[in-house]
Enzyme design. Structure first.
Site, PDB file in Angstrom:
ATOM      1  N   ASN A   1       0.862  -1.179   0.000  1.00  9.21           N
ATOM      2  CA  ASN A   1       0.000   0.000   0.000  1.00  9.21           C
ATOM      3  C   ASN A   1       0.902   1.233   0.000  1.00  9.21           C
ATOM      4  OD1 ASN A   1      -1.802   2.045   0.491  1.00  9.21           O
ATOM      5  ND2 ASN A   1      -2.475   1.315   2.503  1.00  9.21           N
TER       6      ASN A   1
ATOM      7  N   LYS B   1       0.082   4.275  -0.190  1.00 10.19           N
ATOM      8  CA  LYS B   1      -0.536   5.419   0.500  1.00 10.19           C
ATOM      9  C   LYS B   1      -0.301   6.723  -0.277  1.00 10.19           C
ATOM     10  CE  LYS B   1      -0.191   2.931   4.852  1.00 10.19           C
ATOM     11  NZ  LYS B   1      -0.060   2.956   6.293  1.00 10.19           N
TER      12      LYS B   1
ATOM     13  N   HIS C   1      -9.510   1.010   4.708  1.00  9.17           N
ATOM     14  CA  HIS C   1      -8.245   1.152   5.428  1.00  9.17           C
ATOM     15  C   HIS C   1      -8.465   2.044   6.651  1.00  9.17           C
ATOM     16  CE1 HIS C   1      -4.151   2.221   6.450  1.00  9.17           C
ATOM     17  NE2 HIS C   1      -3.790   1.131   5.799  1.00  9.17           N
TER      18      HIS C   1
ATOM     19  N   GLU D   1      -6.818   4.345   7.860  1.00  8.11           N
ATOM     20  CA  GLU D   1      -6.579   5.780   7.640  1.00  8.11           C
ATOM     21  C   GLU D   1      -7.792   6.438   6.973  1.00  8.11           C
ATOM     22  OE1 GLU D   1      -2.856   5.198   5.671  1.00  8.11           O
ATOM     23  OE2 GLU D   1      -1.991   4.556   7.588  1.00  8.11           O
TER      24      GLU D   1
ATOM     25  N   GLU E   1      -5.426  -5.222  10.297  1.00  4.61           N
ATOM     26  CA  GLU E   1      -4.375  -4.246  10.581  1.00  4.61           C
ATOM     27  C   GLU E   1      -4.686  -3.541  11.904  1.00  4.61           C
ATOM     28  OE1 GLU E   1      -2.247  -2.845   6.764  1.00  4.61           O
ATOM     29  OE2 GLU E   1      -4.061  -1.659   6.927  1.00  4.61           O
TER      30      GLU E   1
ATOM     31  N   GLY F   1       2.507   1.955  10.936  1.00  8.74           N
ATOM     32  CA  GLY F   1       3.464   3.060  10.851  1.00  8.74           C
ATOM     33  C   GLY F   1       4.164   3.380  12.153  1.00  8.74           C
TER      34      GLY F   1
ATOM     35  N   SER G   1       3.514  -2.458  10.389  1.00 11.70           N
ATOM     36  CA  SER G   1       4.962  -2.523  10.642  1.00 11.70           C
ATOM     37  C   SER G   1       5.576  -3.858  10.242  1.00 11.70           C
ATOM     38  CB  SER G   1       5.265  -2.181  12.111  1.00 11.70           C
ATOM     39  OG  SER G   1       4.849  -0.856  12.398  1.00 11.70           O
TER      40      SER G   1
END
Ligand code: 13P
Length: 252
Positions: A10, A12, A96, A98, A168, A174, A213
């Site tokens: 991904n 992003k 996702h 985010e 996730e 991250g 991660s």
């Protein structure tokens, strides 16, 4: 039940078209001929067409990072399934964290997006995961149950096995702090059980990914877990060597 490993990068909000082009050109000699793992990259919308064209003829598949549930209409700033299939995109990341956290993505919209993607010929990766607070409060299973059930509710049962589900944990994204292999296995197993709750065979066949991660250093241990069929990779997917090493780890 043998499930084909699945490794998705991904990208992003990274890479201009020129940079995306550079990255796919670096990836193709490393992973372009891998047949025993589904290798996916997900560039930004603007780079999609260029990356699809560069990857054409290779084994690398190209996914979008989001999609609107409607095909057209007054939805400024959105992109629809037919727009993605027109340029030969293979699939789409949906829900996702985010998007949920920063852009108001809801389980209600995902309930429409996931079946719409399938209908249009796109493989959806439905992302689910709990926040740190939810984990601390013992709310992980309740949160995941809600996300998986809403996201898959309107998928016809005979197509359920085509969906890819990515677990996730938000606290691992991250942060450099991956879930342990044990935590990841336990939770991916729970996600699989939720899909089995819809249909036993679909649950056995569905690919469940871990994301958060993931790096070459921890990939082998996490990817060897029985209920983990691959990974959704953020940071480490921006480096061709690292991403190729993760694909290699998935080959076992
Ligand atoms: P990182 O691998 O950078 O933690 O990101 C994971 C992710 O969000 C992939 O979708």
């Amino acid at each position: 039940m043998s499930r084909k490993p699945f490794i998705a990068g991904n990208w992003k909000l990274n890479n201009t078209i020129a940079e995306a082009e550079e990255l796919i050109q670096a990836l193709l000699p490393r992973v372009g001929a891998v047949e025993d793992v589904d290798v996916v990259v997900a560039p930004s919308y603007l780079s999609l067409a260029a990356v699809v064209d560069s990857a054409r003829g290779s084994a690398v598949q190209v996914y979008a990072q989001n999609m609107h549930e409607k095909d057209s209409g007054a939805f400024t700033g959105e992109v629809s399934a037919p727009m993605l299939t027109e340029i030969d995109v293979h699939g789409v990341i949906l829900g996702h964290s985010e998007r949920r956290q920063f852009f108001g993505e809801t389980d209600r919209a995902l309930q429409l997006k996931v079946p719409r993607a399938l209908e249009a010929g796109l493989i959806p990766i439905l992302c689910v995961g709990e926040t740190e607070e939810e984990r601390e409060q013992g709310d992980t299973e309740r949160r995941l149950r809600h996300q998986v059930q809403e996201g898959l509710e309107k998928v016809p049962v005979e197509r359920l096995h085509e969906v890819v589900v990515a677990y996730e944990p938000v606290w691992a994204i991250g942060t450099g702090l991956s879930a342990t292999a044990e935590q990841a296995q336990e939770t991916c197993g729970f996600v699989r059980a939720l899909v089995q709750g819809f249909d036993k065979e679909a649950g056995n066949a569905v690919r469940v990914l871990y994301g958060g991660s993931l790096k070459p250093e921890n990939a082998a241990e996490i990817l060897s877990q029985p209920d983990i069929d691959g990974a959704l990779v953020g940071g480490a997917s921006l480096d061709a060597e690292s991403f190729a090493a993760i694909v290699e780890a998935a080959r076992g």
